[in-house]
Write a protein that holds these residues in place. Sequence first.
Motif, PDB file in Angstrom:
ATOM      1  N   PHE A  77       0.857  -1.186   0.000  1.00 29.02           N
ATOM      2  CA  PHE A  77       0.000   0.000   0.000  1.00 29.02           C
ATOM      3  C   PHE A  77       0.896   1.239   0.000  1.00 29.02           C
ATOM      4  O   PHE A  77       1.662   1.454   0.935  1.00 29.02           O
ATOM      5  N   PRO A  78       0.818   2.065  -1.047  1.00 26.74           N
ATOM      6  CA  PRO A  78       1.715   3.217  -1.180  1.00 26.74           C
ATOM      7  C   PRO A  78       1.254   4.410  -0.337  1.00 26.74           C
ATOM      8  O   PRO A  78       0.860   5.456  -0.847  1.00 26.74           O
ATOM      9  N   ARG A  79       1.323   4.270   0.950  1.00 27.71           N
ATOM     10  CA  ARG A  79       0.777   5.250   1.895  1.00 27.71           C
ATOM     11  C   ARG A  79       1.318   6.663   1.659  1.00 27.71           C
ATOM     12  O   ARG A  79       0.556   7.622   1.602  1.00 27.71           O
ATOM     13  N   GLU A  80       2.613   6.802   1.544  1.00 26.99           N
ATOM     14  CA  GLU A  80       3.197   8.142   1.377  1.00 26.99           C
ATOM     15  C   GLU A  80       2.803   8.749   0.034  1.00 26.99           C
ATOM     16  O   GLU A  80       2.536   9.941  -0.051  1.00 26.99           O
ATOM     17  N   PHE A  81       2.753   7.945  -1.020  1.00 25.25           N
ATOM     18  CA  PHE A  81       2.317   8.438  -2.323  1.00 25.25           C
ATOM     19  C   PHE A  81       0.870   8.934  -2.243  1.00 25.25           C
ATOM     20  O   PHE A  81       0.541  10.008  -2.737  1.00 25.25           O
ATOM     21  N   VAL A  82       0.005   8.137  -1.619  1.00 24.67           N
ATOM     22  CA  VAL A  82      -1.405   8.515  -1.481  1.00 24.67           C
ATOM     23  C   VAL A  82      -1.511   9.805  -0.673  1.00 24.67           C
ATOM     24  O   VAL A  82      -2.246  10.726  -1.042  1.00 24.67           O
ATOM     25  N   ARG A  83      -0.775   9.908   0.412  1.00 24.70           N
ATOM     26  CA  ARG A  83      -0.755  11.120   1.234  1.00 24.70           C
ATOM     27  C   ARG A  83      -0.368  12.337   0.384  1.00 24.70           C
ATOM     28  O   ARG A  83      -1.056  13.355   0.382  1.00 24.70           O
ATOM     29  N   ARG A  84       0.700  12.201  -0.332  1.00 30.19           N
ATOM     30  CA  ARG A  84       1.202  13.333  -1.125  1.00 30.19           C
ATOM     31  C   ARG A  84       0.232  13.686  -2.254  1.00 30.19           C
ATOM     32  O   ARG A  84       0.036  14.860  -2.558  1.00 30.19           O
ATOM     33  N   PHE A  85      -0.390  12.688  -2.877  1.00 31.46           N
ATOM     34  CA  PHE A  85      -1.338  12.951  -3.961  1.00 31.46           C
ATOM     35  C   PHE A  85      -2.567  13.692  -3.445  1.00 31.46           C
ATOM     36  O   PHE A  85      -2.978  14.711  -4.017  1.00 31.46           O
ATOM     37  N   ILE A  86      -3.149  13.194  -2.379  1.00 33.59           N
ATOM     38  CA  ILE A  86      -4.362  13.812  -1.841  1.00 33.59           C
ATOM     39  C   ILE A  86      -4.084  15.240  -1.363  1.00 33.59           C
ATOM     40  O   ILE A  86      -4.919  16.124  -1.518  1.00 33.59           O
ATOM     41  N   MET A  87      -2.913  15.454  -0.814  1.00 31.42           N
ATOM     42  CA  MET A  87      -2.568  16.780  -0.301  1.00 31.42           C
ATOM     43  C   MET A  87      -2.000  17.709  -1.371  1.00 31.42           C
ATOM     44  O   MET A  87      -1.540  18.806  -1.068  1.00 31.42           O
TER      45      MET A  87
END
Length: 137
Positions: A77-87
């Motif tokens: 699960f690409p947690r940091e990528f998802v965080r950065r994309f959403i933000m």
Amino acid sequence: MRHRLTAIAGLSCVLLSACTEGQIGHSDAVRAGQRIYAKECAACHGAHGEGAGSAALALGTIPPDLTGLKQRNDGYFPREFVRRFIMGRLEKDDPASPMPDFSTVGLRHVYPDGGADGEVLETDFANLLDYLEAIQE
């Protein structure tokens, strides 16, 4: 002695079951993240993250299926990528994408009266990410 071994075996089973991936779906953080998801994301991404929310037809593009992020990333699960994309910290392939930049708009449905000054509170955002990780297939 026999009761002691039974007690130790039972305790071991309980402790090991707490380590399983299935437990993540029942944590308070995941439930809080699910509430945030329902208010901020479900209209476009669907009630369960499958990408077919009620507002999806009006977007002009199909929102991605969020339940397959882990599968599309070799089981991670690409947690940091998802965080950065959403933000809004990553450049989008389509600058006209209807995906909001939550660092700008905040959690406007979670805090409709402007609570937290439109900010995305770190705890709320971590809970949302926990929920997204929990719905991976």
